[in-house]
Design a protein around this motif. Structure first.
Motif, PDB file in Angstrom:
ATOM      1  N   GLU A 178      33.087  32.723  34.391  1.00 14.48           N
ATOM      2  CA  GLU A 178      33.949  32.351  35.522  1.00 14.48           C
ATOM      3  C   GLU A 178      34.632  33.580  36.120  1.00 14.48           C
ATOM      4  OE1 GLU A 178      36.704  29.044  35.053  1.00 14.48           O
ATOM      5  OE2 GLU A 178      35.189  28.122  33.767  1.00 14.48           O
ATOM      6  N   GLU A 179      35.051  34.480  35.248  1.00 11.79           N
ATOM      7  CA  GLU A 179      35.680  35.719  35.714  1.00 11.79           C
ATOM      8  C   GLU A 179      34.696  36.506  36.587  1.00 11.79           C
ATOM      9  OE1 GLU A 179      38.607  38.603  33.543  1.00 11.79           O
ATOM     10  OE2 GLU A 179      36.591  39.063  32.805  1.00 11.79           O
ATOM     11  N   ALA A 180      33.441  36.566  36.122  1.00  9.79           N
ATOM     12  CA  ALA A 180      32.419  37.298  36.867  1.00  9.79           C
ATOM     13  C   ALA A 180      32.188  36.665  38.240  1.00  9.79           C
ATOM     14  CB  ALA A 180      31.124  37.329  36.063  1.00  9.79           C
ATOM     15  N   LEU A 181      32.183  35.343  38.286  1.00  8.55           N
ATOM     16  CA  LEU A 181      31.945  34.648  39.558  1.00  8.55           C
ATOM     17  C   LEU A 181      33.133  34.796  40.505  1.00  8.55           C
ATOM     18  CD1 LEU A 181      30.311  31.386  38.160  1.00  8.55           C
ATOM     19  CD2 LEU A 181      29.157  33.152  39.501  1.00  8.55           C
ATOM     20  N   PHE A 182      34.319  34.876  39.920  1.00  5.02           N
ATOM     21  CA  PHE A 182      35.535  35.000  40.712  1.00  5.02           C
ATOM     22  C   PHE A 182      35.676  36.405  41.304  1.00  5.02           C
ATOM     23  CE2 PHE A 182      40.332  35.633  40.591  1.00  5.02           C
ATOM     24  CZ  PHE A 182      40.566  34.921  41.752  1.00  5.02           C
ATOM     25  N   LEU A 183      35.302  37.427  40.519  1.00 11.05           N
ATOM     26  CA  LEU A 183      35.530  38.808  40.950  1.00 11.05           C
ATOM     27  C   LEU A 183      34.331  39.454  41.619  1.00 11.05           C
ATOM     28  CD1 LEU A 183      37.389  40.228  37.787  1.00 11.05           C
ATOM     29  CD2 LEU A 183      38.438  39.516  39.939  1.00 11.05           C
ATOM     30  N   GLY A 184      33.117  39.035  41.241  1.00  9.94           N
ATOM     31  CA  GLY A 184      31.944  39.829  41.578  1.00  9.94           C
ATOM     32  C   GLY A 184      31.271  39.482  42.898  1.00  9.94           C
ATOM     33  N   ASP A 185      30.488  40.471  43.408  1.00  6.76           N
ATOM     34  CA  ASP A 185      29.568  40.213  44.515  1.00  6.76           C
ATOM     35  C   ASP A 185      28.203  39.837  43.958  1.00  6.76           C
ATOM     36  OD1 ASP A 185      31.194  40.877  46.877  1.00  6.76           O
ATOM     37  OD2 ASP A 185      31.321  42.817  45.870  1.00  6.76           O
TER      38      ASP A 185
END
Lengths: 237, 261
Positions: A178-185
């Motif tokens: 979830e963190e990756a989806l929230f922060l990443g392109d």
């Protein structure tokens, strides 16, 4: 034994690329190679088109373990000042230090010692130090992995804002999808197999701004769940 | 957080700390008085105390202390001053450690008293020999403490400084030297105790002045009360030196949560 094989990855300027995978998949190894802290037995690292051996000038790292990356014998101010001083030197280190301390909300704690701070505050010091250093490429090794859920959420939001402001090219390692989806392109997914390898790269479909996180979650709840399932499938391959 | 102790608790603790000492001194007073021990071997405490007072009034005690402390301090400063920079480099640089590890382990356990004949051969019965006896183990204790302290500096910390391009010189000054201070202080505490022992031993064997020589000479001349006064002084000195080191340690390592006490 090789920890990684046939891994190729590039991050476009200004993008945030996340590496996700189970522990031991080699994602942190890849970050250490990118930082120049590890020399790969084969392969190469390039920053801005130029091949790099050892530690590149442009690169900065935020580590997970905030306790071991701060100079315990220096105050909060001095710790951030180290980053400002080691930066490119075009700006006044004192001004830089003060402005980033204010930005991460620690201006009132400038004279405290790290041992007097909570985990979240210590991590803020590390982030402020890195911003003061002002790297062209930011590498993050699970920077919020050791924090409690509440602090983690706050720091993710602040971090997102800072990234948007500076549009720093970032490689972000995490095991939190979830963190990756929230922060990443984009999200590069590692398999649990050995040696580690990037199995799939997902282009994150969410528009920016994604701040605040509550609004983001309300708006994209279903899609986040779908993407998460997909990542889990890839990780299990 | 620790609760603040009430005055009553503090009073109780002080009583428990001081009672055994008072009891020991009482026994010391009574034993020779009632004939348990001949006063020639152990004069009553009040007599020794009176002698000590005389030594203070006549200033002789301060002369003795000054001589012994100067010897200890000179050797100590030489040992600490060389061992700390050397220890930081050995603890920091892997190659330096590999070159010196076995050598240090071989030289360290050798009692410096065993080297007295050699020191005498080289330096003769001089002040230098006395200093060498004190220097040898003091140096090694401090060296080992500093090496361990430096090796305890977190690799992630070094990595994060390296990533920002910190120079070797800055790493030494801002990371390895302060980072090894807890280990350095462990060394200093061991060193202080050893230093005092060796000052006394060296003076007993080789000097005509200082506390070590004083307690030896007075015993030979049956001035046992003065011998005990000297021993008492050494005991108090050892206690105070340790207290002083702990005090300095608390000050210098105020940032450290895990102070090695």
């Amino acid at each position: 034994m090789a920890a990684l094989r046939d891994v190729s990855l590039s991050v476009s300027p200004g993008d945030v690329a996340c590496l996700v995978g189970a522990s031991g998949c080699g994602k942190s190894t890849l970050l250490r190679i990118a930082a120049g802290l590890l020399t790969p037995t084969e392969g190469s690292v390039a920053v801005g088109g130029d091949s790099v051996t050892g530690i590149a000038d442009e690169v900065g790292v935020v580590f997970q373990n905030y306790d071991s990356t701060l100079l315990q014998w220096k105050t909060v101010y001095e710790n951030v000042h180290v980053g400002a001083r080691l930066g490119d030197g075009t700006r006044n280190p004192d001004e830089v230090t003060r402005s980033y301390l204010e930005l991460v909300g620690l201006d009132e704690f400038a004279d405290r010692m790290p041992s007097e701070l909570s985990g979240g505050m210590k991590q803020r010091v590390q982030v402020a130090r890195m911003l003061a250093y002002d790297p062209g490429v930011l590498l993050c090794d699970e920077p919020f992995g050791a924090l409690d859920a509440q602090t983690k959420r706050t720091l993710q939001e602040e971090f997102l804002e800072l990234l948007r402001e500076d549009s720093t090219t970032t490689l972000f390692v995490t095991h939190d999808i979830e963190e990756a989806l929230f922060l990443g392109d984009e999200v590069h997914v590692f398999t649990a197999k050995n040696p580690g390898r990037i199995e799939e790269t997902i282009s994150v479909p969410f528009d920016r701004p994604r701040f605040p996180k509550s609004a983001f979650e309300r708006r994209h709840a279903d899609e986040v769940v779908r993407q998460k399932e997909r990542v889990y499938e890839v990780m299990a391959l | 957080m620790n609760a603040v102790p009430s005055p009553r608790d503090t009073g109780r603790k002080q009583f428990r700390q001081l009672a055994p000492i008072a009891l020991l001194l009482l026994l010391w007073e009574i034993a020779p008085t009632v004939g348990l021990v001949p006063p020639l071997i152990l004069p009553p405490f009040h007599e020794v105390l009176a002698t000590l007072a005389e030594l203070v009034v006549s200033f002789e005690l301060f002369e003795l202390l000054a001589v012994s402390l100067k010897r200890g301090l000179v050797a100590y400063v030489l040992a600490v001053g060389t061992a700390i920079p050397l220890g930081v480099v050995i603890g920091w640089k892997r190659t330096a450690y590999e070159y010196t590890e076995v050598l240090i382990d071989a030289l360290r356990p050798l009692p410096s008293v065993a080297l007295i004949p050699i020191f005498l051969l080289v330096f003769g019965p001089t002040e230098t020999t006395i200093l060498a006896i004190i220097f040898y183990p003091t140096f090694f204790y401090q060296l080992i403490g500093t090496i361990y302290g430096t090796q305890n500096v977190d690799q992630t910390l070094v990595d994060s400084m390296n990533v920002m391009g910190m120079s070797q010189r800055q790493l030494f000054r801002h990371v390895f030297l302060p980072g090894s201070l807890p280990g350095i202080f462990t060394g200093i505490r061991q060193t202080t105790a050893t230093m005092l022992i060796l000052v006394i031993v060296a003076e007993m064997l080789l000097a005509t002045d200082g506390l070590g020589s004083f307690i030896m000479e007075t015993q030979r001349n049956f001035r046992v009360s003065e011998t005990y006064a000297g021993i008492l002084t050494i005991a108090i000195l050892g206690y105070l030196l340790n207290k002083a080191v702990v005090l300095v340690q608390r000050r210098v390592l105020h940032w450290s949560e895990r102070q090695t006490m």
